[in-house]
Structures are given as C-alpha cells and as structure tokens.
Design an enzyme around this catalytic site. Structure first.
Site, PDB file in Angstrom:
ATOM      1  N   SER A 157       0.840  -1.202   0.000  1.00 23.02           N
ATOM      2  CA  SER A 157       0.000   0.000   0.000  1.00 23.02           C
ATOM      3  C   SER A 157       0.876   1.253   0.000  1.00 23.02           C
ATOM      4  O   SER A 157       2.101   1.176   0.095  1.00 23.02           O
ATOM      5  CB  SER A 157      -0.907   0.010   1.244  1.00 23.02           C
ATOM      6  OG  SER A 157      -0.159   0.348   2.400  1.00 23.02           O
ATOM      7  N   LYS A 210       5.609   0.014   9.222  1.00 22.18           N
ATOM      8  CA  LYS A 210       5.450   1.406   9.630  1.00 22.18           C
ATOM      9  C   LYS A 210       6.758   1.883  10.265  1.00 22.18           C
ATOM     10  O   LYS A 210       7.708   1.129  10.434  1.00 22.18           O
ATOM     11  CB  LYS A 210       4.314   1.564  10.656  1.00 22.18           C
ATOM     12  CG  LYS A 210       2.964   1.008  10.236  1.00 22.18           C
ATOM     13  CD  LYS A 210       2.306   1.794   9.131  1.00 22.18           C
ATOM     14  CE  LYS A 210       0.960   1.189   8.733  1.00 22.18           C
ATOM     15  NZ  LYS A 210       0.362   1.856   7.576  1.00 22.18           N
ATOM     16  N   SER A 214      -2.724   6.298   6.215  1.00 16.98           N
ATOM     17  CA  SER A 214      -2.038   5.218   6.928  1.00 16.98           C
ATOM     18  C   SER A 214      -2.868   4.765   8.113  1.00 16.98           C
ATOM     19  O   SER A 214      -3.210   5.567   8.997  1.00 16.98           O
ATOM     20  CB  SER A 214      -0.665   5.706   7.413  1.00 16.98           C
ATOM     21  OG  SER A 214      -0.052   4.724   8.231  1.00 16.98           O
TER      22      SER A 214
END
Length: 248
Positions: A41, A104, A195
């Site tokens: 993504s 992340k 996010s």
C-alpha cells in the site's frame, strides 16, 4: 539394463537431496537472517512505494514465534532481544490479527507520550522538528490533481525522513495524547493522511510482534506490474530505487 535403472534412481535421489538442502537453507536464511517483503500500500510513501521489494533484517530485534514460517506456538517472548529504535522502519504482526504483516515507522517508545496537533507530531510534549522541503507527485492509484507537500521530520535522536501531507485537517492530524505502555511501541506511516497505524485501529504494538527492520530495496517496479512480467521491465522498472535504503 539394471545398471541404467540404478543410475537413474541414484541421480533422482541426488536431485531430491539437493532440493531438500536448498529448501532447508532458504528456511534458515529466512528465519534467522533476511526475509523478503513487498510493499502492498501507499502508507509509507514517499519512503517506500507500492512495487518496492525489500529485505527485512530478522536478527535486528531478536526472534519470536513470528520469525518462524507459519508462526508455530513453540515459545513466547523474544530470544536475543534487541529493542527497536525511534525512527526505525519495521515490519510487525498486526496486534488484532497476527496473520497480517504491517510496515510502519517507530515514533513512540515505551513510556512516551505521543500526540498529533494540526499535523505536527509531539513527543513527550515537545514538537518534532518539521520543515517543508518540496512536493511529490503520487503515481498509480494514489495520483491526484495536485502535487502533495513533502515535509522533513527530524526525531529527537537525529533520525530524519520525509512525510507526505495529502489533506489538511484529516482525522489523523489532530489526536488525543497516547501514552505508550511498557513493552509496546507507537507506529506511524510516513504518508500521514493515508495510513492505518497506532493513531487508529492498529494501536500499540508489542515488542513480541516485531518481525524485523527494513534494510534495503532490492527490486522495484511500477505499481500494477508484476516482477514476473519481464516484458514490462524496460518501461516499468524503477532502477533508481534499486539498492536504496528502506529507512529514509
């Protein structure tokens, strides 16, 4: 005739042994050293893009059951544990569904107070240095009519990286103050307005859930193209991203 059959049988057995040895070696490398990971993504743009393929260092934080293929419940906690550092880009298992990998950036350590106000990240009451450094043109499904502002953040430990600000006053631009529990970490994507991270459903991430630290991009191809589609390489390969750091 019998000698020929024996030779064929012996050759087949040798091939099987070589294949088994190769598979065992691949499992050992993947478990103890490096695991390939692809970016699914745009949550880490512009640091990491959809179509980036990178290696994750498994030994950076030690090993848990999630380090082993299929995550067998052989033990709990970490072996040879080493704690993530502020600013690390890390792969971890989603706390609410440990079958799913996320990637992340670590922004909050155990005991930290984390808050975002008007798009500005605060750690323990202090604003993280943030400066506008340019703009970015997203590709593929993330393209839009205007370029996106790019900000450079510098954390208290000196780690510096860029973030995107797609939309002013988005839901993640103003949050409550989060107090990170012991043994947990606060994770955020560099693409701050696109996010799902610790500000939302991800929540605090236990140390046990960390898989490893992202190291280097070894392959990159335009969004929507498969690495197996060799005929698209001349136009879709992003050669400028090969062997680029996956951290910033």
């Amino acid at each position: 005739m019998s000698d020929t059959k024996e030779d064929q049988s012996g050759g087949l057995w040798e091939n099987i042994k070589v294949l088994v040895q190769a598979l065992l070696l691949a499992v050992i490398i993947r478990t103890l050293f490096f695991q390939p990971f692809s970016i699914p993504s745009g949550s880490m743009m512009e640091t990491l893009l959809v179509g980036d393929y990178l290696f994750v260092s498994k030994y950076s934080y030690g090993y848990t059951k999630y380090s082993i293929p299929f995550s067998p419940d052989l033990f709990s906690g970490r072996i040879w544990s080493s704690e993530p550092e502020r600013g690390d880009v890390a792969v971890f298992r989603l706390p609410s569904n440990t079958k799913i990998d996320y990637i992340k950036r670590v922004v909050g350590l155990p005991g930290d107070r984390i808050q975002v106000t008007d798009g500005q990240l605060f750690i323990n009451g202090e604003a993280v240095k943030r400066e506008l450094v340019g703009s970015y043109t997203p590709e593929g499904r993330y393209s839009q009519s205007t370029d996106v502002p790019v900000y450079r953040e510098t954390l208290p430990n000196g780690v510096s990286y860029t973030t995107l600000d797609l939309t002013p006053n988005s839901p993640g631009d103003n949050t409550r103050e989060f107090v990170v529990p012991e043994g947990h970490y606060f994770m955020m994507g560099d693409n701050r307005d696109n996010s799902q991270d610790s500000r939302f459903e991800v929540g605090y991430v236990p140390l046990e859930n960390f898989i490893g630290r992202a190291t280097i991009i070894f392959f990159s191809i335009g969004e929507g193209a498969s690495p197996l589609e060799i005929w698209k390489w001349p136009t879709d390969l992003r050669l400028e991203r090969f062997f680029k750091s996956a951290q910033r």
